[in-house]
Every structure is written in structure tokens, then in C-alpha cells.
Design an enzyme around this catalytic site. Structure first.
Site, PDB file in Angstrom:
ATOM      1  N   TYR A   1      -3.146  -1.398  10.136  1.00  0.00           N
ATOM      2  CA  TYR A   1      -3.043  -1.524   8.674  1.00  0.00           C
ATOM      3  C   TYR A   1      -1.632  -1.135   8.214  1.00  0.00           C
ATOM      4  CZ  TYR A   1      -4.440  -1.052   3.754  1.00  0.00           C
ATOM      5  OH  TYR A   1      -4.536  -1.193   2.383  1.00  0.00           O
TER       6      TYR A   1
ATOM      7  N   SER B   1       0.870  -1.189   0.000  1.00  0.00           N
ATOM      8  CA  SER B   1       0.000   0.000   0.000  1.00  0.00           C
ATOM      9  C   SER B   1       0.906   1.238   0.000  1.00  0.00           C
ATOM     10  CB  SER B   1      -0.845  -0.041   1.273  1.00  0.00           C
ATOM     11  OG  SER B   1      -1.320   1.236   1.624  1.00  0.00           O
TER      12      SER B   1
HETATM   13  N1  LIG Z   1      -8.354   0.251  -2.094  1.00  0.00           N
HETATM   14  C1  LIG Z   1      -7.184   0.805  -1.925  1.00  0.00           C
HETATM   15  O1  LIG Z   1      -7.024   2.017  -2.066  1.00  0.00           O
HETATM   16  C2  LIG Z   1      -5.988  -0.047  -1.596  1.00  0.00           C
HETATM   17  C3  LIG Z   1      -4.751   0.588  -1.638  1.00  0.00           C
HETATM   18  C4  LIG Z   1      -3.628  -0.163  -1.334  1.00  0.00           C
HETATM   19  C5  LIG Z   1      -3.729  -1.494  -1.025  1.00  0.00           C
HETATM   20  N2  LIG Z   1      -4.952  -2.087  -0.993  1.00  0.00           N
HETATM   21  C6  LIG Z   1      -4.963  -3.505  -0.662  1.00  0.00           C
HETATM   22  O2  LIG Z   1      -5.538  -4.262  -1.702  1.00  0.00           O
HETATM   23  C7  LIG Z   1      -6.162  -5.423  -1.166  1.00  0.00           C
HETATM   24  C8  LIG Z   1      -7.624  -5.461  -1.608  1.00  0.00           C
HETATM   25  O3  LIG Z   1      -8.248  -4.268  -1.142  1.00  0.00           O
HETATM   26  P1  LIG Z   1      -9.622  -3.723  -1.723  1.00  0.00           P
HETATM   27  O4  LIG Z   1      -9.508  -2.257  -1.767  1.00  0.00           O
HETATM   28  O5  LIG Z   1      -9.986  -4.464  -2.930  1.00  0.00           O
HETATM   29  O6  LIG Z   1     -10.574  -4.080  -0.495  1.00  0.00           O
HETATM   30  P2  LIG Z   1     -12.076  -4.606  -0.459  1.00  0.00           P
HETATM   31  O7  LIG Z   1     -12.521  -4.341   0.918  1.00  0.00           O
HETATM   32  O8  LIG Z   1     -12.867  -4.034  -1.583  1.00  0.00           O
HETATM   33  O9  LIG Z   1     -11.925  -6.171  -0.715  1.00  0.00           O
HETATM   34  C9  LIG Z   1     -11.323  -7.025   0.224  1.00  0.00           C
HETATM   35  C10 LIG Z   1     -11.849  -8.426   0.009  1.00  0.00           C
HETATM   36  O10 LIG Z   1     -11.225  -9.282   0.970  1.00  0.00           O
HETATM   37  C11 LIG Z   1     -12.229 -10.125   1.530  1.00  0.00           C
HETATM   38  N3  LIG Z   1     -11.893 -10.499   2.894  1.00  0.00           N
HETATM   39  C12 LIG Z   1     -11.803  -9.698   3.969  1.00  0.00           C
HETATM   40  N4  LIG Z   1     -11.579 -10.413   5.078  1.00  0.00           N
HETATM   41  C13 LIG Z   1     -11.524 -11.713   4.702  1.00  0.00           C
HETATM   42  C14 LIG Z   1     -11.343 -12.948   5.401  1.00  0.00           C
HETATM   43  N5  LIG Z   1     -11.197 -12.972   6.720  1.00  0.00           N
HETATM   44  N6  LIG Z   1     -11.323 -14.092   4.689  1.00  0.00           N
HETATM   45  C15 LIG Z   1     -11.513 -14.075   3.346  1.00  0.00           C
HETATM   46  N7  LIG Z   1     -11.707 -12.945   2.632  1.00  0.00           N
HETATM   47  C16 LIG Z   1     -11.712 -11.787   3.306  1.00  0.00           C
HETATM   48  C17 LIG Z   1     -13.486  -9.270   1.523  1.00  0.00           C
HETATM   49  O11 LIG Z   1     -14.665 -10.049   1.643  1.00  0.00           O
HETATM   50  C18 LIG Z   1     -13.366  -8.527   0.196  1.00  0.00           C
HETATM   51  O12 LIG Z   1     -13.958  -9.241  -0.855  1.00  0.00           O
HETATM   52  C19 LIG Z   1      -5.999  -5.330   0.353  1.00  0.00           C
HETATM   53  O13 LIG Z   1      -4.866  -6.061   0.760  1.00  0.00           O
HETATM   54  C20 LIG Z   1      -5.767  -3.849   0.570  1.00  0.00           C
HETATM   55  O14 LIG Z   1      -5.074  -3.609   1.739  1.00  0.00           O
HETATM   56  C21 LIG Z   1      -6.089  -1.395  -1.274  1.00  0.00           C
END
Ligand SMILES: NC(=O)c1ccc[n+]([C@@H]2O[C@H](COP(=O)([O-])OP(=O)(O)OC[C@H]3O[C@@H](n4cnc5c(N)ncnc54)[C@H](O)[C@@H]3O)[C@@H](O)[C@H]2O)c1
Length: 254
Positions: free
Chosen positions: A161, A148
Site C-alpha cells: 500500500y 494517502s
Molecule cells: N480510508 C482512509 O483512511 C484512506 C486514507 C487515504 C487514502 N485512502 C484512499 O482512498 C481510496 C478509497 O478508499 P476508501 O477508504 O473509500 O476504501 P473502501 O474500501 O471503503 O472503498 C474502496 C472501493 O473500491 C472498490 N474496489 C476495490 N477493488 C476493486 C477492483 N478490483 N475493481 C473495482 N473496484 C474495486 C471497492 O469495492 C470499494 O467500493 C483508496 O485509494 C484509498 O487508498 C483512504
């Protein structure tokens, strides 16, 4: 014609968190490129819908529902995924992650444990299991971790986080050193500010603050991760080990 260096046709992959957001986008990129992909998520109904949608398009998508915060369930999830993939695993993307926002002095320890369990522990446990499979196959494997912007920055009200995303990039380096000479590439993609449900709890003024800082002039989308994932999943990246690649519209360099 796509260079054969980037060809991932027929690769067997696992992507965690695939029911929505960035994981879904990354899984979709692999499916479009001809991979067989197991999507793992705790949201069973949503996962089934997503998988059905992909299968209707003729993609080789499979869903395994389960809770990655629970170590016993990770064992079951991995075994079931490997059954579906007939024992072959070429690409692992342990991308599922959660965020909890509280001031540090009020941060509930139950939330701390949950964030660490999902964002860091599940990543290492899945990688350890994947390595046992990948090291035993002549074709090796590719592991793509997800960091991230808070791999570098502190963020605000997200101490757990930030701690996990810093740790994931260091874990990537440590594992890459031990695996680079054994035909396994482990790298880390660090998405910038991406329009997914995870960021929906940000207030508008913080959103605007972030947008102003993005040289590309917009937030990223799951689509923006498809190219970097194909690169890291293919032999085009065979000499990349332990790197941390920002995919952020230039946020980090401003
Ligand atoms: N959105 C952003 O701006 C951003 C930026 C940097 C990094 N990220 C990273 O990218 C990855 C995905 O993030 P996103 O934005 O798509 O988030 P999101 O919340 O849209 O999706 C996360 C997914 O993980 C699943 N999940 C959560 N807990 C779980 C568990 N215990 N068991 C199984 N599945 C589980 C959720 O059901 C969901 O489908 C994460 O690691 C996040 O930290 C996101």
C-alpha cells in the site's frame, strides 16, 4: 451564489471505487454540483443500489461494474463509460484502492500483485486512456489522483500500500509535467485518516494513537473530500499542476 470559477455543471466524470467510502463521497460531490458521473466498482449489487439512490434524487449517475485488477476488464470498463458519457470526459478520479496488512517477511506475493494492480496499475491505465480523450478535446481535462498519509510516512504492515501511494504522487508529478502545457491538470489529494471500511481492520489502540495526532480532533469523512474535489475539478485550479494536497485535519503538519 457560487463563483463561476468553481462551476462544474454539466462536466462528464468517471470515479472508480464509487460503491462506497471516499470514492462515493467524491462522486456524490460532483453529482450534487451538476456533473454527469460514471461510478465504477467491482461490487455490482452495491453499485447498482448507490446509483439508483442518486438517480432517484435526480442526479445523472451511472454505474459500470467491473474488476479494475484485470487489464482486459479495464478496457471494457473504460469503453462502456465513454459510451455512457458520449465520448466526452472532463474529470477522471481513479480512486479505487485496497489495503492488505501483513508483516513484510510474510507478505503474500499474490497480495502484493493485487495491491499494485489496483492501486497503481489501474490508475496509470485509466489515466492513459483518459488522456487520449482529453487531449483531443479543446476543453482539456482534470485528473485527480488519490494518495494517502503513507505517501509521506511508512505506515506499518502495509508495504505494498505504502509503495503504491508513494508512487501515485510521483506519477502525478511526472504526468503533470508532460500535460500542464496541454490543457490538462493532474493533481493528487492525500486523505488523512478517514472513517471508511478500509480502516475498519485497525485495532482500537492504533485508532486512538491516530486520533490523538489529528489537530482537528477527529477522523475525516467522505464529505470532507467534496470541497477539494470540486476545486480540482473546476477552473479554479487551472494553474495547479502536479501538486499533492493533504486533506488530513492537520495530521501531517503536527
Ligand atoms: N480510508 C482512509 O483512511 C484512506 C486514507 C487515504 C487514502 N485512502 C484512499 O482512498 C481510496 C478509497 O478508499 P476508501 O477508504 O473509500 O476504501 P473502501 O474500501 O471503503 O472503498 C474502496 C472501493 O473500491 C472498490 N474496489 C476495490 N477493488 C476493486 C477492483 N478490483 N475493481 C473495482 N473496484 C474495486 C471497492 O469495492 C470499494 O467500493 C483508496 O485509494 C484509498 O487508498 C483512504
Amino acid at each position: 451564489m457560487v463563483s463561476s470559477k468553481f462551476d462544474v455543471t454539466g462536466k462528464h466524470c468517471i470515479v472508480t471505487g464509487g460503491a462506497q467510502g471516499l470514492s462515493r463521497g467524491m462522486a456524490e460531490g460532483l453529482l450534487e454540483a451538476g456533473c454527469k458521473v460514471v461510478l465504477v466498482d467491482v461490487q455490482e449489487e452495491k453499485l447498482n443500489q448507490v446509483v439508483a439512490e442518486y438517480r432517484e434524487k435526480g442526479y445523472e449517475a451511472y454505474g459500470v461494474a467491473g474488476n479494475l485488477a484485470d487489464r482486459n476488464d479495464i478496457d471494457r470498463i473504460f469503453n462502456k463509460s465513454m459510451e455512457i458519457l458520449e465520448g466526452k470526459l472532463d474529470v477522471l478520479i481513479p480512486a479505487a484502492g485496497i489495503q492488505r496488512r501483513h508483516l513484510p517477511e510474510e507478505f503474500p506475493l499474490a497480495d502484493w500483485d493485487l495491491v499494485i494492480n489496483i492501486n497503481l496499475n489501474h490508475v496509470f491505465i485509466m489515466i492513459q486512456k483518459a488522456l487520449k480523450v482529453m487531449l483531443a478535446q479543446p476543453s482539456g481535462g482534470k485528473i485527480i489522483n488519490i494518495g494517502s498519509m503513507v505517501t509521506w510516512f511508512g505506515g506499518t504492515t502495509v508495504p505494498a500500500y505504502t509503495a503504491t501511494k508513494g508512487a501515485v504522487s510521483q506519477l502525478t508529478k511526472s504526468l503533470a509535467v508532460d500535460c500542464a502545457g496541454r490543457n490538462i491538470n493532474i493533481n493528487c489529494i492525500c486523505p488523512g485518516y478517514m472513517d471508511t471500511e478500509m480502516c475498519s481492520n485497525m485495532d482500537q489502540s492504533r485508532r486512538d494513537e491516530c486520533t490523538v495526532r489529528i489537530p482537528a480532533g477527529r477522523w475525516g469523512t467522505p464529505e470532507d473530500l467534496k470541497g477539494p474535489v470540486l476545486f480540482l475539478a473546476s477552473s479554479a485550479s487551472d494553474y495547479l499542476n502536479g501538486t499533492t494536497i493533504p486533506v488530513d485535519g492537520g495530521y501531517l503538519v503536527k
